[in-house]
Design a protein around this motif. Structure first.
Motif, mmCIF file in Angstrom:
data_model
loop_
_atom_site.group_PDB
_atom_site.id
_atom_site.type_symbol
_atom_site.label_atom_id
_atom_site.label_comp_id
_atom_site.label_asym_id
_atom_site.label_seq_id
_atom_site.Cartn_x
_atom_site.Cartn_y
_atom_site.Cartn_z
ATOM 1 N N ARG A 164 -4.377 -1.681 30.638
ATOM 2 C CA ARG A 164 -5.756 -1.986 30.257
ATOM 3 C C ARG A 164 -6.041 -1.513 28.819
ATOM 4 N NH1 ARG A 164 -10.531 -0.580 34.445
ATOM 5 N NH2 ARG A 164 -11.039 -2.759 34.730
ATOM 6 N N VAL A 165 -5.615 -0.299 28.498
ATOM 7 C CA VAL A 165 -5.801 0.240 27.149
ATOM 8 C C VAL A 165 -5.062 -0.622 26.129
ATOM 9 C CG1 VAL A 165 -5.268 2.205 25.639
ATOM 10 C CG2 VAL A 165 -6.257 2.605 27.894
ATOM 11 N N GLN A 166 -3.822 -1.022 26.442
ATOM 12 C CA GLN A 166 -3.043 -1.852 25.527
ATOM 13 C C GLN A 166 -3.723 -3.212 25.307
ATOM 14 O OE1 GLN A 166 0.774 -1.828 27.478
ATOM 15 N NE2 GLN A 166 1.529 -0.110 26.237
ATOM 16 N N ASN A 167 -4.305 -3.784 26.357
ATOM 17 C CA ASN A 167 -5.012 -5.069 26.232
ATOM 18 C C ASN A 167 -6.250 -4.924 25.338
ATOM 19 O OD1 ASN A 167 -3.163 -6.442 27.802
ATOM 20 N ND2 ASN A 167 -4.356 -6.226 29.690
ATOM 21 N N ARG A 168 -6.971 -3.828 25.521
ATOM 22 C CA ARG A 168 -8.156 -3.591 24.690
ATOM 23 C C ARG A 168 -7.762 -3.405 23.227
ATOM 24 N NH1 ARG A 168 -11.971 0.497 28.202
ATOM 25 N NH2 ARG A 168 -12.624 -1.059 29.734
ATOM 26 N N VAL A 169 -6.740 -2.632 22.999
ATOM 27 C CA VAL A 169 -6.263 -2.409 21.625
ATOM 28 C C VAL A 169 -5.820 -3.735 21.000
ATOM 29 C CG1 VAL A 169 -4.442 -1.324 20.235
ATOM 30 C CG2 VAL A 169 -5.663 0.014 21.959
ATOM 31 N N ARG A 202 -9.387 -9.165 16.817
ATOM 32 C CA ARG A 202 -10.710 -9.347 16.202
ATOM 33 C C ARG A 202 -10.728 -8.792 14.784
ATOM 34 N NH1 ARG A 202 -12.703 -7.826 21.420
ATOM 35 N NH2 ARG A 202 -13.135 -5.743 20.644
ATOM 36 N N THR A 203 -10.087 -7.648 14.591
ATOM 37 C CA THR A 203 -10.041 -7.043 13.260
ATOM 38 C C THR A 203 -9.272 -7.939 12.291
ATOM 39 O OG1 THR A 203 -10.158 -4.833 14.213
ATOM 40 C CG2 THR A 203 -9.337 -5.002 11.962
ATOM 41 N N GLU A 204 -8.141 -8.465 12.733
ATOM 42 C CA GLU A 204 -7.358 -9.358 11.876
ATOM 43 C C GLU A 204 -8.153 -10.619 11.545
ATOM 44 O OE1 GLU A 204 -3.528 -10.145 13.612
ATOM 45 O OE2 GLU A 204 -2.944 -8.029 13.526
ATOM 46 N N GLU A 205 -8.869 -11.134 12.532
ATOM 47 C CA GLU A 205 -9.699 -12.330 12.306
ATOM 48 C C GLU A 205 -10.796 -12.029 11.285
ATOM 49 O OE1 GLU A 205 -12.836 -14.927 14.890
ATOM 50 O OE2 GLU A 205 -10.974 -14.325 15.903
ATOM 51 N N ALA A 206 -11.425 -10.861 11.426
ATOM 52 C CA ALA A 206 -12.479 -10.470 10.482
ATOM 53 C C ALA A 206 -11.901 -10.266 9.085
ATOM 54 C CB ALA A 206 -13.174 -9.199 10.963
ATOM 55 N N SER A 225 -11.117 -12.108 3.641
ATOM 56 C CA SER A 225 -10.184 -12.536 2.598
ATOM 57 C C SER A 225 -10.491 -13.959 2.141
ATOM 58 C CB SER A 225 -8.749 -12.444 3.117
ATOM 59 O OG SER A 225 -7.858 -12.931 2.154
ATOM 60 N N ASP A 226 -10.773 -14.843 3.094
ATOM 61 C CA ASP A 226 -11.126 -16.225 2.752
ATOM 62 C C ASP A 226 -12.421 -16.263 1.934
ATOM 63 O OD1 ASP A 226 -8.895 -17.065 4.133
ATOM 64 O OD2 ASP A 226 -10.019 -17.749 5.916
ATOM 65 N N ARG A 227 -13.386 -15.444 2.343
ATOM 66 C CA ARG A 227 -14.660 -15.391 1.628
ATOM 67 C C ARG A 227 -14.460 -14.878 0.204
ATOM 68 N NH1 ARG A 227 -17.846 -12.353 5.393
ATOM 69 N NH2 ARG A 227 -17.762 -13.944 6.959
ATOM 70 N N MET A 228 -13.653 -13.826 0.076
ATOM 71 C CA MET A 228 -13.388 -13.266 -1.253
ATOM 72 C C MET A 228 -12.654 -14.283 -2.132
ATOM 73 S SD MET A 228 -14.911 -10.452 -1.347
ATOM 74 C CE MET A 228 -14.331 -9.826 -2.897
ATOM 75 N N HIS A 229 -11.732 -15.016 -1.533
ATOM 76 C CA HIS A 229 -11.019 -16.065 -2.272
ATOM 77 C C HIS A 229 -12.006 -17.133 -2.744
ATOM 78 C CE1 HIS A 229 -7.822 -18.722 -3.521
ATOM 79 N NE2 HIS A 229 -8.384 -19.696 -2.809
ATOM 80 N N ALA A 230 -12.935 -17.522 -1.870
ATOM 81 C CA ALA A 230 -13.943 -18.532 -2.225
ATOM 82 C C ALA A 230 -14.844 -18.020 -3.350
ATOM 83 C CB ALA A 230 -14.772 -18.901 -0.993
ATOM 84 N N ILE A 231 -15.206 -16.741 -3.298
ATOM 85 C CA ILE A 231 -16.038 -16.161 -4.351
ATOM 86 C C ILE A 231 -15.289 -16.159 -5.677
ATOM 87 C CG2 ILE A 231 -17.096 -14.002 -5.165
ATOM 88 C CD1 ILE A 231 -17.824 -13.464 -2.202
#
Length: 188
Positions: free
Chosen positions: A11-16, A22-26, A31-37
């Protein structure tokens, strides 16, 4: 039902793993936003960038205008019995919430929405004031006429001047005032 250590560990491994995803997606979105800027800034003419302080310095004039027009309206309109102008109907700053704009575009949209809104608000306050105090058309056609202007008296037309001025006050105050203006010139 008791959880075993292996179940707990799973369960802990699944949460991590979910948090990591989610962190990688964010981070990818950032990164995409910064590239666009960067691309947005790279595409700007350096002279455009040099004018930014000039453009944004007018913001302070908009704030002062907003403040003074609002104070004028709050003090004078109740005395003249002119209905208040609803500022929120003119000053609309909602485009900054659009998710597809980069931060600079959002700032520009907020600035323009505020600036144009304050000018439109001030114009409406001035138009109601003009309809109350001086409902006479200009001698020469003026650009940017407001919604009350077409009902104004023609320039130089003295026919029933006091009565028409009184009717203009009656209209602009929504029936609360139909006083005739004090006219220094005696008509014979």
């Amino acid at each position: 039902m008791r959880m075993t250590f292996d179940d707990f560990l799973m369960r802990v491994q699944n949460r991590v793993a979910a948090r990591r995803a989610r962190t990688e997606e964010a981070l990818n979105e950032t990164s995409d936003r910064m590239h666009a800027i960067r691309e947005y800034m790279r595409g700007l003419n350096p002279l455009v960038i040099a004018t930014l302080p000039v453009i944004y310095s007018v913001f302070f004039a908009f704030v002062v205008l907003d403040l003074f027009v609002t104070l004028y309206m709050w003090i004078c309109f109740p005395i003249y019995r002119i209905p208040m102008v609803r500022r929120r109907e003119y000053v609309v700053v909602d485009r900054g919430r659009l998710p597809y704009l980069n931060p600079f575009q959002k700032l520009n949209c907020l600035y323009c929405g505020y600036g144009n809104g304050v000018l439109a608000y001030a114009t409406e306050v001035a138009a109601r004031t003009e309809a109350y105090w001086c409902p006479i058309k200009h001698e020469h056609r003026a650009e940017g006429r407001h919604q009350y202007y077409d009902d104004f008296m023609d320039y130089g037309d003295e026919t029933d001047f006091d009565g028409r001025w009184s009717r203009s006050r009656y209209r602009i105050t929504e029936g609360r005032d139909d006083t005739r203006p004090v006219n220094a010139k005696r008509r014979g």
